[in-house]
Design an enzyme around this catalytic site. Structure first.
Site, PDB file in Angstrom:
ATOM      1  N   GLY A   1      43.361  41.545  40.310  1.00 13.19           N
ATOM      2  CA  GLY A   1      44.332  41.118  41.315  1.00 13.19           C
ATOM      3  C   GLY A   1      45.450  40.287  40.705  1.00 13.19           C
ATOM      4  O   GLY A   1      46.625  40.446  41.060  1.00 13.19           O
TER       5      GLY A   1
ATOM      6  N   GLY B   1      40.645  39.906  35.880  1.00 14.33           N
ATOM      7  CA  GLY B   1      41.942  39.559  36.461  1.00 14.33           C
ATOM      8  C   GLY B   1      42.678  40.685  37.152  1.00 14.33           C
ATOM      9  O   GLY B   1      43.920  40.688  37.179  1.00 14.33           O
TER      10      GLY B   1
ATOM     11  N   LYS C   1      42.782  41.945  31.882  1.00 16.73           N
ATOM     12  CA  LYS C   1      42.758  40.712  31.080  1.00 16.73           C
ATOM     13  C   LYS C   1      41.330  40.455  30.616  1.00 16.73           C
ATOM     14  O   LYS C   1      40.398  40.549  31.405  1.00 16.73           O
ATOM     15  CB  LYS C   1      43.245  39.548  31.949  1.00 16.73           C
ATOM     16  CG  LYS C   1      42.987  38.170  31.371  1.00 16.73           C
ATOM     17  CD  LYS C   1      42.394  37.170  32.376  1.00 16.73           C
ATOM     18  CE  LYS C   1      40.993  37.500  32.818  1.00 16.73           C
ATOM     19  NZ  LYS C   1      40.276  36.405  33.497  1.00 16.73           N
TER      20      LYS C   1
ATOM     21  N   ASP D   1      45.073  32.588  36.919  1.00 22.36           N
ATOM     22  CA  ASP D   1      45.184  33.635  35.897  1.00 22.36           C
ATOM     23  C   ASP D   1      46.554  34.315  35.889  1.00 22.36           C
ATOM     24  O   ASP D   1      46.828  35.123  35.000  1.00 22.36           O
ATOM     25  CB  ASP D   1      44.136  34.726  36.184  1.00 22.36           C
ATOM     26  CG  ASP D   1      42.997  34.704  35.189  1.00 22.36           C
ATOM     27  OD1 ASP D   1      43.051  33.905  34.232  1.00 22.36           O
ATOM     28  OD2 ASP D   1      42.063  35.487  35.367  1.00 22.36           O
TER      29      ASP D   1
ATOM     30  N   SER E   1      37.242  45.014  41.099  1.00 30.03           N
ATOM     31  CA  SER E   1      37.714  43.734  41.643  1.00 30.03           C
ATOM     32  C   SER E   1      36.644  42.661  41.501  1.00 30.03           C
ATOM     33  O   SER E   1      35.455  42.979  41.403  1.00 30.03           O
ATOM     34  CB  SER E   1      38.037  43.880  43.128  1.00 30.03           C
ATOM     35  OG  SER E   1      39.075  44.803  43.297  1.00 30.03           O
ATOM     36  N   ALA E   2      37.086  41.410  41.560  1.00 31.28           N
ATOM     37  CA  ALA E   2      36.179  40.262  41.430  1.00 31.28           C
ATOM     38  C   ALA E   2      35.250  40.476  40.239  1.00 31.28           C
ATOM     39  O   ALA E   2      34.033  40.379  40.334  1.00 31.28           O
ATOM     40  CB  ALA E   2      35.383  40.045  42.717  1.00 31.28           C
TER      41      ALA E   2
ATOM     42  N   GLY F   1      36.171  39.437  36.732  1.00 31.95           N
ATOM     43  CA  GLY F   1      36.419  38.632  35.534  1.00 31.95           C
ATOM     44  C   GLY F   1      37.456  39.223  34.600  1.00 31.95           C
ATOM     45  O   GLY F   1      37.649  38.747  33.486  1.00 31.95           O
TER      46      GLY F   1
HETATM   47  C1  LIG Z   1      37.879  32.303  35.448  1.00 30.69           C
HETATM   48  C2  LIG Z   1      39.174  32.971  35.078  1.00 30.69           C
HETATM   49  C3  LIG Z   1      39.425  32.792  33.554  1.00 30.69           C
HETATM   50  O1  LIG Z   1      40.565  33.484  33.099  1.00 30.69           O
HETATM   51  O2  LIG Z   1      39.203  34.380  35.282  1.00 30.69           O
HETATM   52  P1  LIG Z   1      38.521  35.425  36.332  1.00 30.69           P
HETATM   53  O3  LIG Z   1      37.047  35.311  36.257  1.00 30.69           O
HETATM   54  O4  LIG Z   1      39.050  35.120  37.701  1.00 30.69           O
HETATM   55  O5  LIG Z   1      39.011  36.783  35.878  1.00 30.69           O
HETATM   56  C4  LIG Z   1      40.384  32.314  35.816  1.00 30.69           C
HETATM   57  O6  LIG Z   1      40.527  30.966  35.451  1.00 30.69           O
HETATM   58  C5  LIG Z   1      40.334  32.385  37.318  1.00 30.69           C
HETATM   59  O7  LIG Z   1      41.644  32.621  37.756  1.00 30.69           O
HETATM   60  P2  LIG Z   1      41.932  33.124  39.256  1.00 30.69           P
HETATM   61  O8  LIG Z   1      40.976  34.209  39.629  1.00 30.69           O
HETATM   62  O9  LIG Z   1      43.396  33.413  39.319  1.00 30.69           O
HETATM   63  O10 LIG Z   1      41.523  31.839  40.028  1.00 30.69           O
HETATM   64  P3  LIG Z   1      42.077  31.170  41.371  1.00 30.69           P
HETATM   65  O11 LIG Z   1      42.285  32.235  42.391  1.00 30.69           O
HETATM   66  O12 LIG Z   1      43.205  30.256  41.045  1.00 30.69           O
HETATM   67  O13 LIG Z   1      40.810  30.284  41.752  1.00 30.69           O
HETATM   68  C6  LIG Z   1      39.614  30.796  42.297  1.00 30.69           C
HETATM   69  C7  LIG Z   1      38.591  29.670  42.296  1.00 30.69           C
HETATM   70  O14 LIG Z   1      38.116  29.457  40.945  1.00 30.69           O
HETATM   71  C8  LIG Z   1      38.001  28.077  40.653  1.00 30.69           C
HETATM   72  N1  LIG Z   1      38.847  27.747  39.488  1.00 30.69           N
HETATM   73  C9  LIG Z   1      39.762  28.631  39.007  1.00 30.69           C
HETATM   74  C10 LIG Z   1      40.501  28.327  37.905  1.00 30.69           C
HETATM   75  C11 LIG Z   1      40.300  27.078  37.262  1.00 30.69           C
HETATM   76  N2  LIG Z   1      40.990  26.730  36.182  1.00 30.69           N
HETATM   77  N3  LIG Z   1      39.394  26.201  37.761  1.00 30.69           N
HETATM   78  C12 LIG Z   1      38.651  26.531  38.856  1.00 30.69           C
HETATM   79  O15 LIG Z   1      37.815  25.729  39.282  1.00 30.69           O
HETATM   80  C13 LIG Z   1      38.357  27.329  41.916  1.00 30.69           C
HETATM   81  O16 LIG Z   1      37.147  27.074  42.601  1.00 30.69           O
HETATM   82  C14 LIG Z   1      39.161  28.333  42.715  1.00 30.69           C
HETATM   83  O17 LIG Z   1      39.021  28.124  44.079  1.00 30.69           O
HETATM   84  N1  LIG Z   2      45.497  43.543  44.238  1.00 33.59           N
HETATM   85  C1  LIG Z   2      44.210  43.174  44.337  1.00 33.59           C
HETATM   86  N2  LIG Z   2      43.267  43.802  43.599  1.00 33.59           N
HETATM   87  C2  LIG Z   2      41.968  43.414  43.678  1.00 33.59           C
HETATM   88  N3  LIG Z   2      41.516  42.435  44.472  1.00 33.59           N
HETATM   89  C3  LIG Z   2      42.413  41.772  45.212  1.00 33.59           C
HETATM   90  C4  LIG Z   2      43.783  42.118  45.180  1.00 33.59           C
HETATM   91  N4  LIG Z   2      44.433  41.283  46.006  1.00 33.59           N
HETATM   92  C5  LIG Z   2      43.516  40.459  46.532  1.00 33.59           C
HETATM   93  N5  LIG Z   2      42.295  40.746  46.086  1.00 33.59           N
HETATM   94  C6  LIG Z   2      41.064  39.981  46.416  1.00 33.59           C
HETATM   95  O1  LIG Z   2      40.813  39.124  45.305  1.00 33.59           O
HETATM   96  C7  LIG Z   2      39.429  39.063  44.992  1.00 33.59           C
HETATM   97  C8  LIG Z   2      39.289  38.825  43.476  1.00 33.59           C
HETATM   98  O2  LIG Z   2      39.698  39.981  42.809  1.00 33.59           O
HETATM   99  P1  LIG Z   2      40.239  39.983  41.283  1.00 33.59           P
HETATM  100  O3  LIG Z   2      41.585  39.369  41.203  1.00 33.59           O
HETATM  101  O4  LIG Z   2      40.117  41.385  40.802  1.00 33.59           O
HETATM  102  O5  LIG Z   2      39.146  39.036  40.606  1.00 33.59           O
HETATM  103  P2  LIG Z   2      38.919  38.551  39.109  1.00 33.59           P
HETATM  104  O6  LIG Z   2      40.120  37.735  38.742  1.00 33.59           O
HETATM  105  O7  LIG Z   2      37.657  37.747  39.152  1.00 33.59           O
HETATM  106  O8  LIG Z   2      38.742  39.786  38.266  1.00 33.59           O
HETATM  107  C9  LIG Z   2      38.862  40.392  45.472  1.00 33.59           C
HETATM  108  O9  LIG Z   2      37.552  40.243  45.925  1.00 33.59           O
HETATM  109  C10 LIG Z   2      39.816  40.829  46.598  1.00 33.59           C
HETATM  110  O10 LIG Z   2      39.296  40.502  47.876  1.00 33.59           O
END
Ligand SMILES: C[C@@](CO)(OP(=O)(O)O)[C@H](O)COP(=O)(O)OP(=O)(O)OC[C@H]1O[C@@H](n2ccc(N)nc2=O)[C@H](O)[C@@H]1O
Ligand SMILES: Nc1ncnc2c1ncn2[C@@H]1O[C@H](COP(=O)(O)OP(=O)(O)O)[C@@H](O)[C@H]1O
Length: 272
Positions: A98, A96, A11, A127, A91-92, A94
């Site tokens: 997981g 998505g 994503k 996400d 992982s982790a 940005g």
């Molecule tokens: C920032 C975004 C943008 O698409 O992407 P990623 O960087 O993760 O890929 C997402 O909103 C991330 O979604 P996701 O990774 O599923 O977040 P969650 O597990 O629900 O939340 C992780 C932490 O991010 C913060 N969080 C997340 C989403 C949101 N709308 N507001 C928040 O404040 C919260 O502190 C939460 O504890």
């Molecule tokens: N299937 C999975 N793939 C990757 N990470 C996972 C998964 N399930 C749980 N995690 C945990 O979720 C955290 C966030 O990973 P990820 O979803 O890839 O982050 P982001 O949404 O920021 O890209 C990781 O540090 C890992 O510990």
């Protein structure tokens, strides 16, 4: 392992505006999301007990216990499944990884059991609803409001992760302002030059706090922007993965070759 094969694409947040914060601390977003033609591969089948094996080039550090989002997704569906997860996405990062894995499992198990996915899988992460849709979309609310965008051009791009993990919560906490302006209206039927012009006027509000946590993100963005033909360089999600947009796949591939650094994950992709 044999079984039903599913694909979990990366994503990318082409824009990510943080426009407010709810009383529970979650932030309100306004984001244009697209998906790449690369991702994780999964195989699953019904079993007596849940089981997970994680393989693939990006498997290191991914949890293999019940905290893995794919096992949490199966539990949410009330299903016992044996799952093999072949990790190709960092992982982790940005992008998505997981969340997309979880959404792929929800989609597959919903098909296999005939049960609907509870609340678009939001309980597994903000996400997950957009990853369940798995096509270009406007994402709002905390991520639960997703609306497909069906008239975007396909975009050649390069993805760069400079080898560092960024915890999403810490980046949101570092935001200087939570009440930033939303996106402006995306023109209907926009072509690639028009899309790039529009994107250049939008933002990723998480970029500044992510760069404060991991300054190498700035190095990656500068390196992408310096590649021949780069139309726009930005960060996705809460980082650290950044993307560059190009006019065609050949230029994106050349840029990928030019961005090859030790410890960096670099891929030329198509976004749609
Ligand atoms: C920032 C975004 C943008 O698409 O992407 P990623 O960087 O993760 O890929 C997402 O909103 C991330 O979604 P996701 O990774 O599923 O977040 P969650 O597990 O629900 O939340 C992780 C932490 O991010 C913060 N969080 C997340 C989403 C949101 N709308 N507001 C928040 O404040 C919260 O502190 C939460 O504890
Ligand atoms: N299937 C999975 N793939 C990757 N990470 C996972 C998964 N399930 C749980 N995690 C945990 O979720 C955290 C966030 O990973 P990820 O979803 O890839 O982050 P982001 O949404 O920021 O890209 C990781 O540090 C890992 O510990």
């Amino acid at each position: 392992m044999t079984g039903t094969e599913v694909f979990a694409s990366a994503k990318i947040n082409l824009t990510l505006h943080v426009t407010g914060q709810r009383a529970d601390g979650y932030h309100l977003l306004d984001s244009l999301v697209v998906f790449a033609d690369i991702g994780d591969r999964l195989w699953l089948r019904m079993a007596q007990e849940p089981d997970l094996s994680v393989t693939g080039p990006m498997a290191a550090g991914v949890p293999t216990g019940p905290e893995n989002l794919v096992l949490r997704a199966a539990a949410l569906m009330g299903a016992q499944a044996e799952i093999q997860l072949e990790k190709h996405l960092p992982s982790a990062a940005g992008i998505g990884g997981g969340s997309s894995d979880a959404a792929a499992v929800l989609r597959a198990l919903s098909g296999m059991t005939g049960r609907p996915v509870p609340d678009q899988g939001l309980a597994l992460g903000a996400d997950v609803p957009v990853c369940l849709l798995a096509q270009a979309a406007m994402m709002r609310g905390i991520g639960e409001q997703v609306e497909a965008v069906t008239d975007l051009p396909e975009i050649a791009a390069v993805l760069v992760n400079p080898g560092v993990e960024v915890p999403t919560g810490a980046v949101f906490k570092g935001l200087a302002r939570k009440d930033n302006p939303p996106m402006t209206q995306l023109p209907v039927g926009v072509d690639l030059p028009g899309l790039v012009t529009w994107l250049a006027q939008q933002r990723n509000d998480l970029e500044a706090p992510a760069r404060a946590v991991q300054p190498v993100i700035g190095t990656a963005l500068d390196a992408i922007a310096a590649q021949a033909g780069c139309l726009l360089a930005r960060m996705s999600g809460s980082g650290a993965t950044c993307f560059g947009l190009f006019a065609d796949a050949e230029q994106a591939q050349q840029a990928a070759a030019g961005l090859n650094r030790p410890g960096w994950w670099v891929r030329a992709v198509a976004l749609r």
